[in-house]
Design an enzyme around this catalytic site. Sequence first.
Site, PDB file in Angstrom:
ATOM      1  N   CYS A 121     -41.788 -37.368 -86.264  1.00  0.00           N
ATOM      2  CA  CYS A 121     -42.809 -37.459 -85.613  1.00  0.00           C
ATOM      3  C   CYS A 121     -44.103 -37.670 -86.321  1.00  0.00           C
ATOM      4  O   CYS A 121     -45.157 -37.531 -86.449  1.00  0.00           O
ATOM      5  CB  CYS A 121     -43.267 -35.691 -85.129  1.00  0.00           C
ATOM      6  SG  CYS A 121     -41.833 -35.460 -84.029  1.00  0.00           S
TER       7      CYS A 121
ATOM      8  N   LYS B 161     -45.174 -24.452 -82.013  1.00  0.00           N
ATOM      9  CA  LYS B 161     -44.128 -25.229 -81.282  1.00  0.00           C
ATOM     10  C   LYS B 161     -43.015 -24.942 -82.169  1.00  0.00           C
ATOM     11  O   LYS B 161     -43.298 -25.340 -83.529  1.00  0.00           O
ATOM     12  CB  LYS B 161     -44.671 -26.992 -81.330  1.00  0.00           C
ATOM     13  CG  LYS B 161     -43.558 -27.583 -80.823  1.00  0.00           C
ATOM     14  CD  LYS B 161     -43.992 -29.096 -80.804  1.00  0.00           C
ATOM     15  CE  LYS B 161     -42.627 -30.022 -80.426  1.00  0.00           C
ATOM     16  NZ  LYS B 161     -42.994 -31.355 -80.106  1.00  0.00           N
TER      17      LYS B 161
ATOM     18  N   ARG C  21     -36.278 -31.246 -87.459  1.00  0.00           N
ATOM     19  CA  ARG C  21     -37.896 -31.162 -87.333  1.00  0.00           C
ATOM     20  C   ARG C  21     -38.355 -29.765 -88.115  1.00  0.00           C
ATOM     21  O   ARG C  21     -39.129 -29.387 -87.990  1.00  0.00           O
ATOM     22  CB  ARG C  21     -38.272 -31.142 -85.932  1.00  0.00           C
ATOM     23  CG  ARG C  21     -37.781 -32.607 -85.279  1.00  0.00           C
ATOM     24  CD  ARG C  21     -39.099 -32.830 -84.248  1.00  0.00           C
ATOM     25  NE  ARG C  21     -38.425 -33.755 -83.160  1.00  0.00           N
ATOM     26  CZ  ARG C  21     -38.142 -34.884 -83.323  1.00  0.00           C
ATOM     27  NH1 ARG C  21     -38.024 -35.515 -84.258  1.00  0.00           N
ATOM     28  NH2 ARG C  21     -37.824 -35.840 -82.379  1.00  0.00           N
TER      29      ARG C  21
ATOM     30  N   GLU D 146     -51.082 -20.230 -86.808  1.00  0.00           N
ATOM     31  CA  GLU D 146     -50.812 -21.541 -86.157  1.00  0.00           C
ATOM     32  C   GLU D 146     -52.320 -21.889 -85.187  1.00  0.00           C
ATOM     33  O   GLU D 146     -52.880 -22.462 -85.024  1.00  0.00           O
ATOM     34  CB  GLU D 146     -49.653 -21.867 -85.772  1.00  0.00           C
ATOM     35  CG  GLU D 146     -48.905 -22.425 -86.636  1.00  0.00           C
ATOM     36  CD  GLU D 146     -48.979 -23.892 -87.301  1.00  0.00           C
ATOM     37  OE1 GLU D 146     -49.869 -24.487 -87.177  1.00  0.00           O
ATOM     38  OE2 GLU D 146     -48.042 -24.390 -88.025  1.00  0.00           O
TER      39      GLU D 146
ATOM     40  N   LYS E 242     -44.606 -23.068 -77.364  1.00  0.00           N
ATOM     41  CA  LYS E 242     -43.434 -24.084 -76.814  1.00  0.00           C
ATOM     42  C   LYS E 242     -42.039 -23.522 -77.604  1.00  0.00           C
ATOM     43  O   LYS E 242     -42.169 -23.660 -78.902  1.00  0.00           O
ATOM     44  CB  LYS E 242     -43.807 -25.354 -76.871  1.00  0.00           C
ATOM     45  CG  LYS E 242     -42.834 -26.381 -76.572  1.00  0.00           C
ATOM     46  CD  LYS E 242     -43.259 -27.823 -76.743  1.00  0.00           C
ATOM     47  CE  LYS E 242     -42.193 -28.765 -76.495  1.00  0.00           C
ATOM     48  NZ  LYS E 242     -42.510 -30.072 -76.831  1.00  0.00           N
TER      49      LYS E 242
ATOM     50  N   TYR F  20     -40.896 -29.180 -65.420  1.00  0.00           N
ATOM     51  CA  TYR F  20     -40.256 -30.043 -64.454  1.00  0.00           C
ATOM     52  C   TYR F  20     -40.137 -29.430 -63.144  1.00  0.00           C
ATOM     53  O   TYR F  20     -39.641 -30.152 -62.428  1.00  0.00           O
ATOM     54  CB  TYR F  20     -39.045 -30.408 -65.273  1.00  0.00           C
ATOM     55  CG  TYR F  20     -39.158 -30.909 -66.685  1.00  0.00           C
ATOM     56  CD1 TYR F  20     -39.952 -32.112 -66.851  1.00  0.00           C
ATOM     57  CD2 TYR F  20     -39.178 -29.990 -67.866  1.00  0.00           C
ATOM     58  CE1 TYR F  20     -40.018 -32.706 -68.230  1.00  0.00           C
ATOM     59  CE2 TYR F  20     -39.400 -30.450 -69.143  1.00  0.00           C
ATOM     60  CZ  TYR F  20     -39.981 -31.756 -69.323  1.00  0.00           C
ATOM     61  OH  TYR F  20     -40.043 -32.250 -70.745  1.00  0.00           O
TER      62      TYR F  20
HETATM   63  C1  PBG Z   1     -42.375 -34.796 -78.998  1.00  0.00           C
HETATM   64  C2  PBG Z   1     -42.302 -33.710 -78.050  1.00  0.00           C
HETATM   65  C3  PBG Z   1     -40.904 -33.243 -77.829  1.00  0.00           C
HETATM   66  C4  PBG Z   1     -41.144 -32.198 -76.581  1.00  0.00           C
HETATM   67  C5  PBG Z   1     -42.329 -32.551 -76.075  1.00  0.00           C
HETATM   68  N1  PBG Z   1     -43.086 -33.303 -77.026  1.00  0.00           N
HETATM   69  C6  PBG Z   1     -39.925 -33.144 -78.375  1.00  0.00           C
HETATM   70  C7  PBG Z   1     -39.502 -32.770 -79.783  1.00  0.00           C
HETATM   71  O1  PBG Z   1     -40.350 -32.255 -80.510  1.00  0.00           O
HETATM   72  O2  PBG Z   1     -38.498 -33.158 -80.404  1.00  0.00           O
HETATM   73  C8  PBG Z   1     -40.135 -31.453 -75.819  1.00  0.00           C
HETATM   74  C9  PBG Z   1     -40.415 -31.217 -74.435  1.00  0.00           C
HETATM   75  C10 PBG Z   1     -39.165 -30.600 -73.672  1.00  0.00           C
HETATM   76  O3  PBG Z   1     -38.025 -30.297 -74.256  1.00  0.00           O
HETATM   77  O4  PBG Z   1     -39.405 -30.691 -72.575  1.00  0.00           O
HETATM   78  N2  PBG Z   1     -42.470 -34.328 -80.331  1.00  0.00           N
END
Ligand code: PBG
Length: 325
Positions: A129, A194, A216, A232, A247, A312
Amino acid sequence: MNLINRPRRLRLNSSIRSLVRETKLNVDDFIYPLFLVEGEKIKEEISTLPGNYHFSVDMLEKEIDEIYSLGIKAVLLFGVPDKKDPFGSEAYSNTGVVQQGIKEIKKINKDILVITDICMCQYTDHGHCGIIHDYDVSNDETLNYLAKIALSHAKAGADMVAPSDMMDGRVAAIRKILDDNSYKDVSIMAYSAKYASAFYGPFRAAAHSTPQFGDRRTYQMDPANSDEALREIELDLKEGADIVMVKPALAYLDIIRRVKDNYNVPIAAYNVSGEYAMIKAAIEKGLVDERSIVTESLTSMKRAGADIIITYFAKDMARWIQEGR
Ligand code: PBG
């Protein structure tokens, strides 16, 4: 006297149950993710996210019309470019697939709120990223790129940008470049808490963003941590975030609740790809009832404290809400 307390009185029939229902899903709560690819005449189902598609920009009109007719007012755009390089240059190209998509959607329907994901992983050849030095993502160097990406989206007409990279200081960097270029009204929805989650697998297959080495965990949060999520959130708010996000959602409902109890700002929950794919797989196997399980899961996110749900399932849920019970 034999007095039994009778909570069942308020469950007697569906009318009374709906009268006392504490949490109700509303179509206004939803943001629907869209994946944009280069090329023409492409509408291809994403195998890991059944019912969701890769769209080329010229194929967006019908989709946007459908989304809008269902009452959904916000989309979250992800770009899947053909060309990748170490610096993710397609991410901030003025002719990039997301930049084109923003313009096209605004042309189709100016009332749809266009939100863009700000990250580099779909655009870098290494799949991380940010900018890599010695197999590590260089935080401060990446900030300049993230800011450039956000500015190019704002220039194309985005209403809101959503940084998902988890670099330190990115909200401030993005706020500054937007303000300096007179995009003070473009808002920021920060992916603040996240987690480094296994629930992103189906997304990475859809967005071609799997890291080519390592993982990551040096930038996304440890799933074991909760206090850290509040830190955060606090930082992102200080840096200028308008909306904060937790998330994934389902395995992190406790985090959503803590954020709700501690901060008085809109909270978004991302019902991520793995959560979607697991439920879809169970439905396909006939193990669960689709409408009930989706309604229950999304309701749990709102009950936990989410004001906004990125999902989704947005179109399905909007349809069910329209139909009523
Ligand atoms: C990009 C990003 C990701 C998701 C949203 N933006 C993937 C990641 O961090 O690897 C995941 C979304 C999902 O799983 O629906 N960094």
